[in-house]
Design an enzyme around this catalytic site. Structure first.
Site, PDB file in Angstrom:
ATOM      1  N   ASP A 103     -45.894  27.609  11.608  1.00 27.56           N
ATOM      2  CA  ASP A 103     -46.481  28.071  12.876  1.00 27.56           C
ATOM      3  C   ASP A 103     -47.572  29.113  12.596  1.00 27.56           C
ATOM      4  O   ASP A 103     -48.637  29.106  13.212  1.00 27.56           O
ATOM      5  CB  ASP A 103     -45.383  28.671  13.764  1.00 27.56           C
ATOM      6  CG  ASP A 103     -44.203  27.725  13.893  1.00 27.56           C
ATOM      7  OD1 ASP A 103     -44.388  26.625  14.415  1.00 27.56           O
ATOM      8  OD2 ASP A 103     -43.100  28.078  13.432  1.00 27.56           O
ATOM      9  N   HIS A 139     -38.462  29.380  15.815  1.00 22.58           N
ATOM     10  CA  HIS A 139     -39.306  28.226  15.486  1.00 22.58           C
ATOM     11  C   HIS A 139     -39.014  27.142  16.511  1.00 22.58           C
ATOM     12  O   HIS A 139     -38.202  26.241  16.308  1.00 22.58           O
ATOM     13  CB  HIS A 139     -39.013  27.702  14.076  1.00 22.58           C
ATOM     14  CG  HIS A 139     -39.668  26.363  13.839  1.00 22.58           C
ATOM     15  ND1 HIS A 139     -41.030  26.218  13.758  1.00 22.58           N
ATOM     16  CD2 HIS A 139     -39.157  25.114  13.728  1.00 22.58           C
ATOM     17  CE1 HIS A 139     -41.329  24.941  13.599  1.00 22.58           C
ATOM     18  NE2 HIS A 139     -40.207  24.245  13.582  1.00 22.58           N
TER      19      HIS A 139
HETATM   20  P1  NAX Z   1     -36.203  13.430   7.174  1.00 22.77           P
HETATM   21  O1  NAX Z   1     -35.292  12.813   8.177  1.00 22.77           O
HETATM   22  O2  NAX Z   1     -37.306  12.622   6.592  1.00 22.77           O
HETATM   23  O3  NAX Z   1     -35.324  13.950   5.940  1.00 22.77           O
HETATM   24  C1  NAX Z   1     -34.163  14.697   6.112  1.00 22.77           C
HETATM   25  C2  NAX Z   1     -33.247  14.333   4.963  1.00 22.77           C
HETATM   26  O4  NAX Z   1     -32.123  15.185   5.033  1.00 22.77           O
HETATM   27  C3  NAX Z   1     -32.730  12.899   5.019  1.00 22.77           C
HETATM   28  O5  NAX Z   1     -33.039  12.240   3.787  1.00 22.77           O
HETATM   29  C4  NAX Z   1     -31.231  13.068   5.217  1.00 22.77           C
HETATM   30  O6  NAX Z   1     -30.468  12.065   4.545  1.00 22.77           O
HETATM   31  C5  NAX Z   1     -31.003  14.446   4.626  1.00 22.77           C
HETATM   32  N1  NAX Z   1     -29.792  15.128   5.096  1.00 22.77           N
HETATM   33  C6  NAX Z   1     -29.215  15.078   6.315  1.00 22.77           C
HETATM   34  N2  NAX Z   1     -28.087  15.790   6.323  1.00 22.77           N
HETATM   35  C7  NAX Z   1     -27.954  16.321   5.093  1.00 22.77           C
HETATM   36  C8  NAX Z   1     -26.958  17.131   4.487  1.00 22.77           C
HETATM   37  N3  NAX Z   1     -25.883  17.527   5.161  1.00 22.77           N
HETATM   38  N4  NAX Z   1     -27.142  17.480   3.203  1.00 22.77           N
HETATM   39  C9  NAX Z   1     -28.200  17.060   2.503  1.00 22.77           C
HETATM   40  N5  NAX Z   1     -29.172  16.270   3.018  1.00 22.77           N
HETATM   41  C10 NAX Z   1     -29.033  15.918   4.299  1.00 22.77           C
HETATM   42  O7  NAX Z   1     -36.724  14.762   7.813  1.00 22.77           O
HETATM   43  P2  NAX Z   1     -37.970  15.694   7.410  1.00 22.77           P
HETATM   44  O8  NAX Z   1     -39.177  15.181   8.086  1.00 22.77           O
HETATM   45  O9  NAX Z   1     -37.991  15.844   5.933  1.00 22.77           O
HETATM   46  O10 NAX Z   1     -37.568  17.041   8.145  1.00 22.77           O
HETATM   47  C11 NAX Z   1     -36.452  17.809   7.744  1.00 22.77           C
HETATM   48  C12 NAX Z   1     -36.146  18.899   8.736  1.00 22.77           C
HETATM   49  O11 NAX Z   1     -37.229  19.809   8.837  1.00 22.77           O
HETATM   50  C13 NAX Z   1     -35.900  18.407  10.162  1.00 22.77           C
HETATM   51  O12 NAX Z   1     -34.771  19.093  10.689  1.00 22.77           O
HETATM   52  C14 NAX Z   1     -37.154  18.855  10.897  1.00 22.77           C
HETATM   53  O13 NAX Z   1     -36.909  19.037  12.272  1.00 22.77           O
HETATM   54  C15 NAX Z   1     -37.450  20.144  10.195  1.00 22.77           C
HETATM   55  N6  NAX Z   1     -38.807  20.690  10.342  1.00 22.77           N
HETATM   56  C16 NAX Z   1     -38.935  22.050  10.386  1.00 22.77           C
HETATM   57  C17 NAX Z   1     -40.156  22.674  10.447  1.00 22.77           C
HETATM   58  C18 NAX Z   1     -40.260  24.168  10.476  1.00 22.77           C
HETATM   59  O14 NAX Z   1     -41.393  24.654  10.613  1.00 22.77           O
HETATM   60  N7  NAX Z   1     -39.196  24.968  10.372  1.00 22.77           N
HETATM   61  C19 NAX Z   1     -41.401  21.873  10.521  1.00 22.77           C
HETATM   62  C20 NAX Z   1     -41.255  20.480  10.039  1.00 22.77           C
HETATM   63  C21 NAX Z   1     -39.953  19.804  10.399  1.00 22.77           C
HETATM   64  O15 NAX Z   1     -40.059  19.308  11.708  1.00 22.77           O
END
Ligand code: NAX
Length: 325
Positions: free
Chosen positions: A159, A187
């Protein structure tokens, strides 16, 4: 050659990690002279995909990578970890209410908090990226009683970086001309991107842009930027999120040379914010520690915006109170 540091990444087969792991491996986070051991965590059904990521990491022949561990066991992933980037989270599914989302993630982050408590380096620096990031960080911290709550942070640097670029473009300057940007709070869409203390090429930002643009274009655009990316790309921010996670950890570990950056950290009551919640503040970093920038004057507009995002964080905490350990 320095001793290697251990860097745990969760959600390591996901789209953010597909950029993050490679950039960390190439030395973007801790420098080109810092060897790393990558400890990658996924859920069991994603282990095959994670193995593919490991194959690609190996195929890069990164000089700094000493070892790669791929596991579905958080105790293994966090063993002696010096840095932990908690990216994996449960996305919102169809028909899922906000409360269900908070609870599903609370289950993940309480387990990971305990695993960090039991296994990580006593100096581990934790960054939560997975949403709802601030409250997930709170849950992890509450389940890690042997670690200092200050070791748990959440990411608002994306952000912050988005806000830097919006203001630089509006004023016809470069991002490096913009100082003292602040993201306050959560966030989420209630975050408050504040330019009241910003300078652009040495001039107060508030004198360079119209108030109407600030209130009615800049603030909502920064708040809604994630949704705009999804609309344009058909997928959520990934490379920019990874880049910001690297900025956050690098600055925390190596310092900001007096520059202000935004980090979501446990509130100590500064600026009247409820102590304990993970709230984004302006900070400077030095010697591996961050410090909240104190004494900034706040007008009524800022106070009201800061309160709105604080209220949301209090509500999130209330929804998961029973899981806070
Ligand atoms: P993806 O869905 O591509 O990847 C997430 C991965 O996490 C998947 O491969 C899944 O199998 C794995 N996962 C789920 N539960 C798990 C667990 N208990 N232990 C280990 N791995 C686990 O998501 P992606 O685009 O990489 O985003 C990841 C996270 O970042 C999401 O929650 C998203 O909302 C968040 N974000 C946060 C941002 C921020 O500024 N704080 C910005 C970007 C993003 O939106």
């Amino acid at each position: 050659m320095k001793d290697p540091v251990r860097i745990a990444i969760t959600g390591a087969a996901g789209q953010i990690s597909y950029s993050l792991a490679f950039r960390i491996a190439s030395g973007d986070m801790l420098g080109k002279d810092q060897p790393v051991i990558l400890q990658l965590l996924e859920i069991t059904p994603a282990m095959e995909a994670l193995n593919g990521v490991v194959m690609e990491l190996n195929d890069c022949a990164f000089p700094l990578v000493q070892d790669i561990v791929a596991t579905d066991d958080a105790n293994v992933a966090f063993k002696d970890a010096d840095f932990a980037l908690l990216v994996g989270a449960r996305p919102r599914g169809p028909g899922m209410e906000r409360k269900d989302l908070l609870e599903a993630n609370a289950a993940i982050f309480s387990v990971q908090g305990k695993a960090l408590n039991d296994n990580a380096s006593r100096d581990v620096k934790v960054l939560v990226v997975g949403n709802p990031a601030n409250t997930n960080a709170l849950i992890a911290s509450c389940n890690a009683p042997d670690l200092d709550p200050k070791q748990f942070t959440a990411m608002t640097r994306l952000d912050h970086n988005r806000a830097l670029t919006q203001l630089a473009q509006k004023t016809g300057k470069h991002v490096t001309d913009v100082e003292s940007m602040i993201i306050w709070g959560n966030h989420s869409a209630t975050q408050y991107p504040d330019i009241a203390h910003c300078k652009v090429a040495g001039k107060p930002a508030a004198e360079l842009v119209e108030r109407d643009w600030y209130e009615n274009t800049f603030i909502p655009d920064v708040q809604q930027r994630g949704a705009a990316i999804i609309k344009a790309r058909g997928a959520s921010s990934a490379a920019s999120a990874a880049s910001s996670a690297i900025d956050h950890m690098r600055d925390w570990a190596l310092g900001t040379n007096g520059q202000i950056v935004s980090m979501a950290i446990p509130s100590d009551g500064s600026y009247g914010v409820e102590p304990g919640i993970i709230y984004s503040y302006p900070v400077t970093c030095e010697g591996g520690k961050y410090e909240i920038v104190q004494g900034l004057a706040l007008d009524d507009f800022s106070k009201q915006k800061m309160k709105a995002t604080e209220d949301e964080l209090r509500e999130e905490r209330a929804a998961v109170e029973h899981l806070l350990g």
